[in-house]
Design a protein around this motif. Sequence first.
Motif, short mmCIF file in Angstrom:
data_model
loop_
_atom_site.label_atom_id
_atom_site.label_comp_id
_atom_site.label_asym_id
_atom_site.label_seq_id
_atom_site.Cartn_x
_atom_site.Cartn_y
_atom_site.Cartn_z
N ARG A 25 0.89 -1.30 0.02
CA ARG A 25 0.03 -0.15 -0.21
C ARG A 25 0.90 1.18 0.06
O ARG A 25 0.60 2.19 -0.84
CB ARG A 25 -0.93 -0.25 1.28
CG ARG A 25 -2.16 -0.92 0.87
CD ARG A 25 -3.04 -0.81 2.28
NE ARG A 25 -2.68 -1.03 3.41
CZ ARG A 25 -2.69 -2.36 3.91
NH1 ARG A 25 -2.70 -3.35 3.33
NH2 ARG A 25 -1.92 -2.23 5.30
N ARG A 26 1.94 1.20 0.92
CA ARG A 26 2.97 2.44 0.83
C ARG A 26 3.40 2.72 -0.57
O ARG A 26 3.49 3.64 -1.21
CB ARG A 26 3.94 2.33 1.78
CG ARG A 26 4.97 3.46 2.01
CD ARG A 26 5.72 3.22 3.00
NE ARG A 26 6.70 4.24 3.02
CZ ARG A 26 7.83 4.41 2.66
NH1 ARG A 26 8.68 3.40 1.94
NH2 ARG A 26 8.60 5.52 2.74
N GLN A 27 4.09 1.51 -1.21
CA GLN A 27 4.51 1.85 -2.48
C GLN A 27 3.55 2.26 -3.57
O GLN A 27 3.93 3.00 -4.41
CB GLN A 27 5.06 0.26 -3.03
CG GLN A 27 5.64 0.29 -4.37
CD GLN A 27 4.60 -0.20 -5.20
OE1 GLN A 27 4.60 0.36 -6.31
NE2 GLN A 27 3.91 -1.28 -4.95
N GLN A 28 2.41 1.76 -3.41
CA GLN A 28 1.27 2.03 -4.35
C GLN A 28 1.01 3.59 -4.27
O GLN A 28 0.83 4.31 -5.19
CB GLN A 28 0.02 1.19 -4.26
CG GLN A 28 0.15 -0.12 -4.74
CD GLN A 28 -1.07 -0.99 -4.38
OE1 GLN A 28 -1.81 -0.72 -3.41
NE2 GLN A 28 -1.03 -2.06 -5.31
N ARG A 29 0.98 4.10 -3.05
CA ARG A 29 0.72 5.38 -2.68
C ARG A 29 1.78 6.37 -3.31
O ARG A 29 1.51 7.37 -4.02
CB ARG A 29 0.55 5.81 -1.26
CG ARG A 29 -0.73 5.46 -0.45
CD ARG A 29 -1.04 6.06 0.93
NE ARG A 29 0.15 5.66 1.98
CZ ARG A 29 0.09 4.38 2.54
NH1 ARG A 29 -0.64 3.61 2.26
NH2 ARG A 29 1.21 4.33 3.18
N LEU A 30 3.12 6.10 -3.32
CA LEU A 30 4.17 6.70 -3.73
C LEU A 30 4.35 6.82 -5.14
O LEU A 30 4.40 7.74 -5.73
CB LEU A 30 5.70 6.05 -2.96
CG LEU A 30 5.83 6.29 -1.61
CD1 LEU A 30 7.01 5.29 -1.25
CD2 LEU A 30 5.92 7.81 -1.16
N GLU A 31 3.74 5.60 -5.79
CA GLU A 31 3.86 5.39 -7.09
C GLU A 31 2.65 6.43 -7.78
O GLU A 31 3.00 7.24 -8.55
CB GLU A 31 3.73 4.18 -7.73
CG GLU A 31 3.31 3.93 -9.28
CD GLU A 31 3.49 2.44 -9.81
OE1 GLU A 31 4.08 2.11 -10.49
OE2 GLU A 31 2.34 1.89 -8.91
N ALA A 32 1.65 6.43 -7.12
CA ALA A 32 0.57 7.30 -7.62
C ALA A 32 0.96 8.76 -7.53
O ALA A 32 0.61 9.67 -8.15
CB ALA A 32 -0.78 7.02 -6.87
N LEU A 34 4.02 9.94 -7.51
CA LEU A 34 4.97 10.13 -8.73
C LEU A 34 4.34 10.35 -10.14
O LEU A 34 4.65 11.25 -10.85
CB LEU A 34 5.95 8.96 -8.73
CG LEU A 34 7.24 8.98 -7.96
CD1 LEU A 34 7.86 7.77 -7.88
CD2 LEU A 34 8.17 10.07 -8.04
N VAL A 35 3.34 9.40 -10.25
CA VAL A 35 2.54 9.69 -11.36
C VAL A 35 1.89 10.75 -11.79
O VAL A 35 2.05 11.55 -12.66
CB VAL A 35 1.64 8.28 -11.71
CG1 VAL A 35 1.01 8.39 -12.97
CG2 VAL A 35 2.53 6.73 -11.86
N SER A 36 1.12 11.41 -10.69
CA SER A 36 0.62 12.48 -10.76
C SER A 36 1.37 13.80 -10.87
O SER A 36 1.17 14.69 -11.43
CB SER A 36 -0.51 12.77 -9.52
OG SER A 36 0.08 12.78 -8.21
N GLU A 95 13.77 11.48 -3.96
CA GLU A 95 13.11 12.30 -2.86
C GLU A 95 11.93 11.36 -1.89
O GLU A 95 11.80 11.33 -1.01
CB GLU A 95 12.66 13.51 -3.55
CG GLU A 95 12.04 14.44 -2.44
CD GLU A 95 11.89 15.84 -2.97
OE1 GLU A 95 10.55 16.17 -2.60
OE2 GLU A 95 12.26 16.46 -3.94
N ALA A 96 11.11 10.74 -2.91
CA ALA A 96 10.07 9.91 -2.33
C ALA A 96 10.28 8.84 -1.77
O ALA A 96 9.59 8.26 -0.93
CB ALA A 96 8.93 10.02 -3.37
N GLY A 97 11.41 8.21 -2.19
CA GLY A 97 11.74 6.87 -1.66
C GLY A 97 10.81 5.65 -2.38
O GLY A 97 10.72 4.56 -1.83
N TYR A 98 10.34 5.81 -3.63
CA TYR A 98 9.65 4.78 -4.26
C TYR A 98 10.45 3.60 -4.38
O TYR A 98 9.88 2.48 -4.10
CB TYR A 98 8.92 5.34 -5.45
CG TYR A 98 8.42 4.46 -6.37
CD1 TYR A 98 7.00 3.72 -5.97
CD2 TYR A 98 9.02 3.91 -7.58
CE1 TYR A 98 6.72 2.91 -7.03
CE2 TYR A 98 8.41 2.92 -8.36
CZ TYR A 98 7.20 2.45 -7.92
OH TYR A 98 6.74 1.38 -8.85
#
Length: 154
Positions: A25-32, A34-36, A95-98
């Motif tokens: 869930r954390r990885q998905q939030r970070l990816e979202a 980044l994508v946005s 920066e985000a740690g994705y």
Amino acid sequence: MLPDPALALWREWETAHKLTERLCRRQQRLEARLVSSVGFPCVTVCLPEGEDVTVHSIEALNEVLGKGPDMAALRETAEADLAAHQACWDAADEEAGYTAALKAECEAGYRAQDLLEAFSTIPATTLASVAGKLDAVLREGEAWEECSVFPWPQ
């Protein structure tokens, strides 16, 4: 009462499974995020025929444009634009740690899978370990609902 090895492994698996889910869930939030903010690295190429094609890798770019000299200038510009977009993604990722979050999720998932495989080979000797095995099978079954291999080894 003797210790139940299957129950102990189920508890380890359950902990690893929950960690994997949290990290996912954390990885998905970070990816979202980044994508946005940056968008997936890509470049849109306007082909000589007038068609716009979006590609996400040098390989795809070479597939679309070929390697011929007639497309060299277009390919060079597109490669530079793709590299610039990739650099923006990489900086935002750092920066985000994705990538670190994705790696942690994968490692936790491998650990949970290893525990599940070990757990599946140990006989259940108590009602609690039977319940643990059923719990693990049902939870894994939810994750792999389109799995064609049934019954699952677990």
